[in-house]
Enzyme design. Structure first.
Site, short mmCIF file in Angstrom:
data_model
loop_
_atom_site.label_atom_id
_atom_site.label_comp_id
_atom_site.label_asym_id
_atom_site.label_seq_id
_atom_site.Cartn_x
_atom_site.Cartn_y
_atom_site.Cartn_z
CB CYS A 133 -8.81 -3.90 9.83
SG CYS A 133 -7.28 -4.19 9.88
CG HIS A 134 -12.20 -4.97 8.38
ND1 HIS A 134 -11.36 -4.72 8.43
CD2 HIS A 134 -13.21 -3.67 7.85
CE1 HIS A 134 -11.22 -4.33 7.62
NE2 HIS A 134 -11.89 -3.36 7.61
N GLY A 135 -12.56 -7.09 13.54
CA GLY A 135 -12.65 -7.86 14.04
C GLY A 135 -13.39 -9.59 13.49
#
Lengths: 169, 420, 259
Positions: A133-135
């Site tokens: 999703c956001h690393g």
């Protein structure tokens, strides 16, 4: 005389307001509490998992309280790697020993501590987990190493009922 | 609402009020001149507002846990009763709340009938009220279907089948209402949707009802037009607010007694049996508040005419302002009307009673007599009475009637002529 | 004010009368004193526990209780078995679970979170095993019968030889409290049928009372908290009503008029 009367009136009105307010509060509470987990949800707090088929280097995912739990049987190299990390390097310093009571088994909630996505297994820069999703990058102990997540992945309450069975919750 | 100009004291208040005059509205509501002789029968407007809001709030909560599916509805209601935190309390408030709502609305309607509140210039208030009442019945009926018990199912079957009385298109309409060839899941889901929608329609109509009320102002027990504001009025706040509050609390005590001590007495045992399309309960009756109309329906031996009679019994109320020809509003000054009024009250109670009884023998006979009288009251008694009745002298102001102030000339004259 | 109150009570009375008359044709049920009636009514724990025993040993072979879970047995306001006892009770039942990793259903000992095990897979199976009559689920049975607890209590003791002139089909029995007097359940209770661990004598009357109490709790598990909360709520409302009454008098005294 008239001052006394005023005081008495004030007291009566204040008392009425106060008692009324208590009632309103008591009425609102059930309306709020009804949204909390109900008795049948609370009763489902524990799950037993048979792990006899999990070979070293494999992860299984089981459902507990509607969330995924990762159960990974780690190889000796992975254990060594997890233990070798210095605490100073960590954003959320935790020893591997504290996270995996039995170093061969890592049992943790498979939920990214950033915004709740499920990280991917054996991905990312640290050979652990990677949240698409956001690393966020997690290491093989489930500790956050890089990315926006603030803390390590959570370890639920669990115990080995026997050598092959883990009881979560 | 233009009877006074309100200017907020604070700068921010003024800025806001110039753009959205909510403060003017609030000021209008608090200052609203109300007749000072309103008795406790006038507190039921406030009580009904409370009932509506209670139903909406508890209903929203129940909708969070209820599942509108024929296979799961009954189970989900039991889930609410057993597992949801305070679920039993919220459901019992909602279920008994419907009964309390109707109890209050009947008192409210009969108050209007007694004091002639439906008469000019308050016809629109009255008609909006009748629409609200109709919507209440629809909401209550559909709500009763949702637990999907035996009474839910068979009540739904019987009531929807009323439409089959319509010639030619009746059967088609019933199938359309059901969304199938019997009451089933599609029926349940659409009833749930409508049950959720109607209360908000009612809420909107209540706003109109009060708006229309604030144009001429309240009627009062004496039934005379009053100047406002004047010696005859008090500001709504705090005088009427506290009085309504007191009456509301008394009402809540009765309400609480039902909820906590006899929560199922107004319901029917059969509704704790899950719906079974193969078996009809031995004795099928609607909820108590629909019984008078049910009695009218059954008293007519023809299917179509029965339905027509039942609907007419409700719609005739909308024509009431024109059926009642009397110039005097309040029954206080109409000795004959007062007697007919009480006969009507008894007549409706009798209809309710026979509505709960099997439609046979003596009960059926009583139901027929009571039905005929019900229509006679509105279609014959009221128009004739208004023209023939000798009314008592009406005081010129409330203050006079309350304090017995100095007799004014007109009244004195009237009294004399009466004595002669 | 007085007039107003009088009318209100009259209306409530009439409404109540109207409603109660629904069940005009009912027979006189057997009476016993139920501890859970009244403003402060509570369940008799020992009776609930005995009632559960009667249910498991006698009723449960045909009647399900699908809305109850084993955890309920340990919950406050119920039979209040200890958590350990409730776990042991749950574990004594075989619960069907699955599918497992191989996609097969399996059985395991029951847990607190499990629902009461049902005697039959579904209604059809129950009907087939009982001569076409479905033994009703007992979770809300008390609330689903017009006479409530008195009806159930009486029915269990209402078996008689049929009066002359009434012939019964095979598998149909005569019960003087049953609607229509014909019942497909045979008389189940006889003196000493179960052995109560607390030494209470298991007479038919005692067992009927215990199992009915248990069914009442099953149908209304929050009855005790409802009574307690109700008492508090009403006392509170009365206090507030009195305060508001005097406030109202005070406010209206500013203008000369009768309220």
């Amino acid at each position: 005389m008239s001052e006394k009367k005023t005081k008495r009136r004030d007291f009566l009105f204040t008392a009425t307001y106060a008692v009324g307010a208590v009632g309103v509060g008591a009425t609102i509470w059930p309306m709020i509490d009804q949204m909390n987990p109900d008795a049948s949800v609370k009763a489902l707090a524990s799950t037993e998992v048979n792990v006899s088929t999990v070979t070293p280097g494999k992860t299984i995912t089981v459902l507990w309280r509607g969330k995924p739990v990762f159960i990974r049987r780690r190889t000796q190299e992975e254990i060594a790697e997890a233990k070798s990390v210095k605490l100073e390097e960590l954003k959320h310093p935790e020893k591997d020993e504290d996270r995996a009571k039995n170093p061969e088994w890592l049992v943790m909630l498979g939920v990214c501590t950033h915004l709740g996505c499920v990280p991917l297994d054996q991905k990312g820069d640290y050979n652990g987990w990677f949240c698409p999703c956001h690393g966020s990058h997690y290491d093989i102990s489930g500790r956050i190493r890089k990315g926006p997540a603030p803390t390590n992945m959570e370890i639920p309450k669990y115990e080995f009922v026997d050598t092959n069975t883990i009881k979560i919750g | 609402m233009s009877d006074h100009e309100y200017i907020p004291k604070s700068k921010v208040g003024k800025w806001f009020n110039d753009r959205l005059p909510l403060l003017t509205l609030a000021n209008h509501l608090t200052d609203y001149p109300t007749p000072k002789n309103l008795n406790y029968w006038w507190t039921f407007g406030g009580i009904l507002t409370f009932c509506l809001l209670t139903q909406i709030v508890t209903g929203l909560v129940l909708a969070m846990h209820y599942i509108a599916h024929a296979d799961m509805a009954f189970d989900s209601v039991e889930h609410i009763m057993r597992d949801v935190n305070y679920g039993w309390l919220i459901r019992y408030i909602h279920a008994n709340g419907a009964s309390m709502f109707f109890l209050a609305v009947y008192i409210h309607i009969f108050r209007s009938l007694f004091y002639g509140s439906y008469k000019s210039p308050r016809e629109i208030i009255w008609i909006i009220g009748i629409i609200i009442y109709l919507l209440m019945m629809a909401a209550a009926f559909m709500g009763y279907v949702l637990p999907w018990g035996q009474m839910s199912f068979w009540g739904a079957t019987v009531i929807t089948n009323l439409f089959s009385a319509i010639p030619l298109v009746g059967e088609g309409i019933v199938t359309w209402l059901w969304g199938g060839y019997s009451v089933d899941n599609p029926t349940l889901t659409r009833f749930f949707t409508l049950h959720y929608l109607i209360p908000f329609l009612i809420l909107g109509l209540v706003v109109l009802h009060i708006w229309a009320l604030h144009v001429p102002g309240n009627n009062n027990p004496v039934g005379i037009d009053i100047k406002k504001p004047s010696k005859d009025t008090v500001p709504f706040h705090p005088y009427i607010v506290i009085k309504d509050g007191f009456a509301l609390l008394m009402f809540m005590i009765v309400f609480a007694f039902f909820v906590f001590y006899t929560p199922n007495i107004l319901g029917h045992a059969d509704n704790y049996i899950e719906a079974d399309p193969l078996v009809t309960p031995a004795h099928i009756v609607p909820e108590w508040y629909l019984l008078p109309f049910y009695a009218i329906l059954r008293s007519v031996p023809d299917k179509l005419l029965g339905v027509v009679a039942m609907l007419a019994a409700i719609f005739i109320l909308a024509a009431l302002p024109w059926l009642d020809t009397s110039k005097i509003r309040s029954a206080v000054f109409r000795p004959l009307y007062r007697q007919f009024y009480w006969i009507l009250v008894v007549d409706v109670l009798v209809l309710g009673y026979v509505g709960a009884m099997p439609a046979e023998g003596l009960y059926l006979l009583i139901a027929r007599v009571a039905t005929v009288y019900y229509f006679l009251h509105f279609l014959v008694v009221l128009p004739v009475l208004g023209l023939k009745e000798r009314t008592l002298p009406v005081p010129l102001s409330i203050t006079e009637s309350v304090l017995g102030g100095s007799p004014n000339l007109a009244t004195a004259k009237n009294k004399e002529s009466l004595n002669n | 004010m007085k007039n107003f109150l009088r009318s209100i009570f009259l209306i409530i009375f009439l409404a109540g009368f109207q409603y109660n008359s629904n069940a005009a044709e009912k027979v006189e049920y057997l009476k016993t004193d139920w501890s859970f009636k009244g403003l402060f009514g509570k369940f008799d724990r020992a009776s609930l526990q005995r009632g559960y025993q009667v249910y498991t040993e006698v009723c449960s072979s045909c009647h399900s209780m699908k809305y109850l879970s084993y955890r309920n047995l340990a919950e406050k306001g119920g039979p209040e078995f200890t958590e350990l006892q409730a776990k042991a009770i749950a574990a004594s039942f075989e619960v069907k679970d699955g599918p497992n990793e191989d996609g097969e259903m399996f059985t395991r000992p029951g847990k607190l979170s499990d629902k009461f095990v049902m005697p039959y897979e579904n209604i059809k199976a129950a009907q087939a095993a009982n001569g076409g009559a479905y033994p009703p689920d007992m979770s809300v049975l008390v609330k689903a019968r017009g006479g409530g607890v008195d009806y159930i209590y009486s029915l269990l003791q209402g078996y008689e030889d049929p009066p002359a002139g009434i012939t019964l089909d095979d598998g149909v029995y005569y019960n003087k409290y049953m609607y229509g007097n014909k019942i497909k359940m045979a008389n189940q209770l006889s003196d000493g049928l179960v052995e109560y661990s607390d030494g209470t004598k298991a007479s038919v009357e005692q067992m009927s009372k215990d199992v009915t109490t248990f069914l009442m709790w099953a149908a209304e598990p929050h009855l005790e908290s409802r009574h307690q909360m109700g008492f508090k709520a009403i006392v509170y409302l009365i206090i507030l009503t009195i305060l508001v009454y005097f406030s109202m008098k005070r406010i209206w005294s500013r203008i000369k008029t009768e309220v």
